[in-house]
Scaffold this motif. Structure first.
Motif, PDB file in Angstrom:
ATOM      1  N   ARG A 101       1.694 -20.723  76.555  1.00  0.00           N
ATOM      2  CA  ARG A 101       0.477 -20.145  75.985  1.00  0.00           C
ATOM      3  C   ARG A 101      -0.598 -20.045  77.057  1.00  0.00           C
ATOM      4  O   ARG A 101      -1.567 -19.298  76.894  1.00  0.00           O
ATOM      5  N   LEU A 102      -0.415 -20.790  78.132  1.00  0.00           N
ATOM      6  CA  LEU A 102      -1.291 -20.642  79.306  1.00  0.00           C
ATOM      7  C   LEU A 102      -0.633 -19.640  80.247  1.00  0.00           C
ATOM      8  O   LEU A 102       0.116 -20.010  81.151  1.00  0.00           O
ATOM      9  N   TYR A 103      -0.906 -18.372  80.014  1.00  0.00           N
ATOM     10  CA  TYR A 103      -0.341 -17.315  80.848  1.00  0.00           C
ATOM     11  C   TYR A 103      -0.905 -17.409  82.273  1.00  0.00           C
ATOM     12  O   TYR A 103      -0.235 -17.122  83.242  1.00  0.00           O
ATOM     13  N   VAL A 104      -2.159 -17.824  82.352  1.00  0.00           N
ATOM     14  CA  VAL A 104      -2.822 -18.040  83.644  1.00  0.00           C
ATOM     15  C   VAL A 104      -3.078 -19.540  83.778  1.00  0.00           C
ATOM     16  O   VAL A 104      -4.019 -20.064  83.176  1.00  0.00           O
ATOM     17  N   PRO A 105      -2.253 -20.276  84.517  1.00  0.00           N
ATOM     18  CA  PRO A 105      -2.394 -21.738  84.587  1.00  0.00           C
ATOM     19  C   PRO A 105      -3.707 -22.180  85.237  1.00  0.00           C
ATOM     20  O   PRO A 105      -4.282 -21.478  86.071  1.00  0.00           O
ATOM     21  N   TYR A 106      -4.157 -23.337  84.833  1.00  0.00           N
ATOM     22  CA  TYR A 106      -5.281 -23.981  85.508  1.00  0.00           C
ATOM     23  C   TYR A 106      -5.023 -25.483  85.529  1.00  0.00           C
ATOM     24  O   TYR A 106      -4.170 -25.991  84.790  1.00  0.00           O
ATOM     25  N   ALA A 107      -5.773 -26.201  86.369  1.00  0.00           N
ATOM     26  CA  ALA A 107      -5.415 -27.572  86.749  1.00  0.00           C
ATOM     27  C   ALA A 107      -5.218 -28.506  85.561  1.00  0.00           C
ATOM     28  O   ALA A 107      -4.165 -29.132  85.415  1.00  0.00           O
ATOM     29  N   PHE A 108      -6.232 -28.662  84.690  1.00  0.00           N
ATOM     30  CA  PHE A 108      -6.076 -29.690  83.664  1.00  0.00           C
ATOM     31  C   PHE A 108      -5.171 -29.230  82.519  1.00  0.00           C
ATOM     32  O   PHE A 108      -4.917 -29.985  81.581  1.00  0.00           O
ATOM     33  N   GLY A 109      -4.614 -28.014  82.643  1.00  0.00           N
ATOM     34  CA  GLY A 109      -3.601 -27.574  81.695  1.00  0.00           C
ATOM     35  C   GLY A 109      -2.189 -27.825  82.184  1.00  0.00           C
ATOM     36  O   GLY A 109      -1.227 -27.380  81.557  1.00  0.00           O
ATOM     37  N   ALA A 110      -2.044 -28.532  83.290  1.00  0.00           N
ATOM     38  CA  ALA A 110      -0.716 -28.761  83.878  1.00  0.00           C
ATOM     39  C   ALA A 110       0.236 -29.446  82.898  1.00  0.00           C
ATOM     40  O   ALA A 110       1.424 -29.137  82.858  1.00  0.00           O
ATOM     41  N   LEU A 111      -0.275 -30.383  82.108  1.00  0.00           N
ATOM     42  CA  LEU A 111       0.558 -31.119  81.154  1.00  0.00           C
ATOM     43  C   LEU A 111       0.310 -30.669  79.720  1.00  0.00           C
ATOM     44  O   LEU A 111       0.549 -31.434  78.769  1.00  0.00           O
ATOM     45  N   TYR A 112      -0.128 -29.439  79.557  1.00  0.00           N
ATOM     46  CA  TYR A 112      -0.264 -28.886  78.208  1.00  0.00           C
ATOM     47  C   TYR A 112       1.130 -28.488  77.735  1.00  0.00           C
ATOM     48  O   TYR A 112       1.687 -27.479  78.129  1.00  0.00           O
ATOM     49  N   ASN A 113       1.719 -29.340  76.902  1.00  0.00           N
ATOM     50  CA  ASN A 113       3.089 -29.155  76.439  1.00  0.00           C
ATOM     51  C   ASN A 113       3.197 -29.520  74.971  1.00  0.00           C
ATOM     52  O   ASN A 113       2.308 -30.189  74.411  1.00  0.00           O
ATOM     53  N   HIS A 114       4.297 -29.124  74.384  1.00  0.00           N
ATOM     54  CA  HIS A 114       4.689 -29.693  73.099  1.00  0.00           C
ATOM     55  C   HIS A 114       4.935 -31.190  73.340  1.00  0.00           C
ATOM     56  O   HIS A 114       5.484 -31.572  74.375  1.00  0.00           O
ATOM     57  N   PRO A 115       4.547 -32.066  72.413  1.00  0.00           N
ATOM     58  CA  PRO A 115       4.724 -33.512  72.641  1.00  0.00           C
ATOM     59  C   PRO A 115       6.155 -33.909  72.995  1.00  0.00           C
ATOM     60  O   PRO A 115       6.364 -34.786  73.840  1.00  0.00           O
ATOM     61  N   LEU A 116       7.145 -33.269  72.367  1.00  0.00           N
ATOM     62  CA  LEU A 116       8.536 -33.613  72.662  1.00  0.00           C
ATOM     63  C   LEU A 116       8.901 -33.213  74.080  1.00  0.00           C
ATOM     64  O   LEU A 116       9.600 -33.961  74.781  1.00  0.00           O
ATOM     65  N   GLU A 117       8.416 -32.061  74.529  1.00  0.00           N
ATOM     66  CA  GLU A 117       8.683 -31.645  75.907  1.00  0.00           C
ATOM     67  C   GLU A 117       8.019 -32.594  76.890  1.00  0.00           C
ATOM     68  O   GLU A 117       8.620 -32.983  77.898  1.00  0.00           O
ATOM     69  N   GLY A 118       6.777 -32.957  76.628  1.00  0.00           N
ATOM     70  CA  GLY A 118       6.093 -33.884  77.513  1.00  0.00           C
ATOM     71  C   GLY A 118       6.844 -35.196  77.653  1.00  0.00           C
ATOM     72  O   GLY A 118       6.950 -35.760  78.746  1.00  0.00           O
ATOM     73  N   PHE A 119       7.377 -35.676  76.521  1.00  0.00           N
ATOM     74  CA  PHE A 119       8.128 -36.930  76.535  1.00  0.00           C
ATOM     75  C   PHE A 119       9.422 -36.784  77.323  1.00  0.00           C
ATOM     76  O   PHE A 119       9.725 -37.599  78.204  1.00  0.00           O
ATOM     77  N   LEU A 120      10.201 -35.737  77.044  1.00  0.00           N
ATOM     78  CA  LEU A 120      11.511 -35.578  77.673  1.00  0.00           C
ATOM     79  C   LEU A 120      11.414 -35.137  79.125  1.00  0.00           C
ATOM     80  O   LEU A 120      12.063 -35.705  80.006  1.00  0.00           O
ATOM     81  N   LEU A 121      10.621 -34.115  79.374  1.00  0.00           N
ATOM     82  CA  LEU A 121      10.600 -33.514  80.707  1.00  0.00           C
ATOM     83  C   LEU A 121       9.892 -34.403  81.721  1.00  0.00           C
ATOM     84  O   LEU A 121      10.405 -34.633  82.816  1.00  0.00           O
ATOM     85  N   ASP A 122       8.722 -34.898  81.352  1.00  0.00           N
ATOM     86  CA  ASP A 122       7.897 -35.637  82.320  1.00  0.00           C
ATOM     87  C   ASP A 122       8.094 -37.145  82.238  1.00  0.00           C
ATOM     88  O   ASP A 122       8.438 -37.790  83.233  1.00  0.00           O
TER      89      ASP A 122
END
Length: 336
Positions: free
Chosen positions: A217-238
């Motif tokens: 949903r962040l087509y244009v990334p910015y710094a503090f959006g680096a970890l803007y994820n679905h909670p399950l993705e944040g848990f599994l991926l990172d």
């Protein structure tokens, strides 16, 4: 460092003290007194009253928001000289992104809370830190070194090298070689875990639609959006990826502090929106903000899955896309 290399690994032959006339003594080894390198502290915890495990959990959170704040200051600075380094115009961030800053901040805070809880259950307290323990571990390493050198070079040649360089080799391996190898291996594990899971989330329509599309949903990334994820993705991926890298690589708690903080800074930098030639994180490899930005665009959404450190998996598996590739595709479209 000077103390460490006084053993002569790169220079004159090692000299043992009077209590160590020979490196190999029967079934064991004899080493001079431990020389502590500049980076190591014999304190049980780096800061009084704060466990190192707690620092390992706080470091990535602090690193995330501090580095994000630096880039936010650049975003609002109005400095014209920065324009040539911006990957997108500032207005694009407002017009093309589908998540509000508050939604982004809320998701990041949730991920930080989740990874902290996981870390409290996962990380193990440091064993006793002392000169005696270091000496014991170095002697065990020295015995392993003797076995390896003898088997690789033979008894006669191996013993000559061991008596000449054995103490220096042992100290270098213990304080520098093995810790560096552990860290590089941890980076490799993080990259491998994130590449294949990230790619799966793009090739599996259900996973993309229900989970990974949140990040895009962040087509244009910015710094503090680096970890803007679905909670399950944040848990599994990172979170899980970092935990596995820590455990498989057998990192110490202090190495873990560095890994967590460094990988967090690299992730933030990859989403910063600037192609800065003087940025040390962007100089370390081709996997930088511009490289990851291609992945966030429609033309590159099936490419550049590698993150956050290197690009080897994209190169090996044919999923790498560069700005040159994009230009060539556009030229072919024009010709047809």
């Amino acid at each position: 460092m000077g103390d460490l290399f006084s053993y002569g690994f790169f220079g004159a032959p090692s000299t043992l003290n009077s209590t160590c006339p020979s490196f190999v003594t029967g079934e064991t080894v004899c080493l001079p007194s431990v020389k502590i390198p500049f980076y190591f502290s014999l304190r049980q915890n780096l800061f009084d009253g704060i466990l190192d495990t707690h620092i390992a959990l706080a470091a990535p959170v602090l690193a995330y928001w501090l580095l994000s704040f630096v880039f936010y200051c650049l975003d609002i600075s109005g400095w014209r000289w920065l324009d040539k380094y911006r990957i997108h115009e500032s207005e694009e961030v407002k017009s093309r992104n589908l998540a509000t800053p508050w939604e982004v901040a809320r998701a990041v805070i949730l991920q930080h809370a989740t990874q902290t809880v996981l870390g409290l259950a996962w990380l193990i307290e440091s064993p006793e830190i002392s000169v005696v323990r270091c000496q014991s571990e170095m002697e065990a390493l020295g015995r392993t070194l003797v076995w390896v050198v003898r088997h690789l070079l033979g008894e006669e040649t191996g013993m000559k090298i061991l008596e000449l360089r054995g103490p220096a080799m042992t100290h270098w391996l213990y304080w520098w070689g093995i810790p560096a190898a552990q860290m590089l291996f941890a980076l490799f594990i993080v990259d491998t875990w994130q590449y294949f899971l990230h790619r799966l989330m793009h090739t599996n329509r259900y996973l993309y639609k229900k989970i990974h599309s949140v990040h895009h949903r962040l087509y244009v990334p910015y710094a503090f959006g680096a970890l803007y994820n679905h909670p399950l993705e944040g848990f599994l991926l990172d979170s899980v990826g970092a935990a596995l890298a820590e455990r498989i690589s057998h990192l110490s708690v202090r190495q873990t502090i560095f890994l967590f903080a460094f990988s967090t800074c690299k992730t933030v930098d990859d989403h910063c929106g600037y192609n800065l030639p003087f940025d040390p994180f962007q100089m370390m490899s081709g996997n930088n903000a511009d490289y990851h930005d291609i992945h966030h665009q429609a033309i590159g959404i099936k490419s550049n899955f590698s993150q956050p450190f290197f690009v080897h998996w994209d190169v090996l598996l044919g999923t790498r896309m560069t700005r040159k590739d994009i230009q060539e595709r556009r030229e072919k479209v024009k010709k047809t």
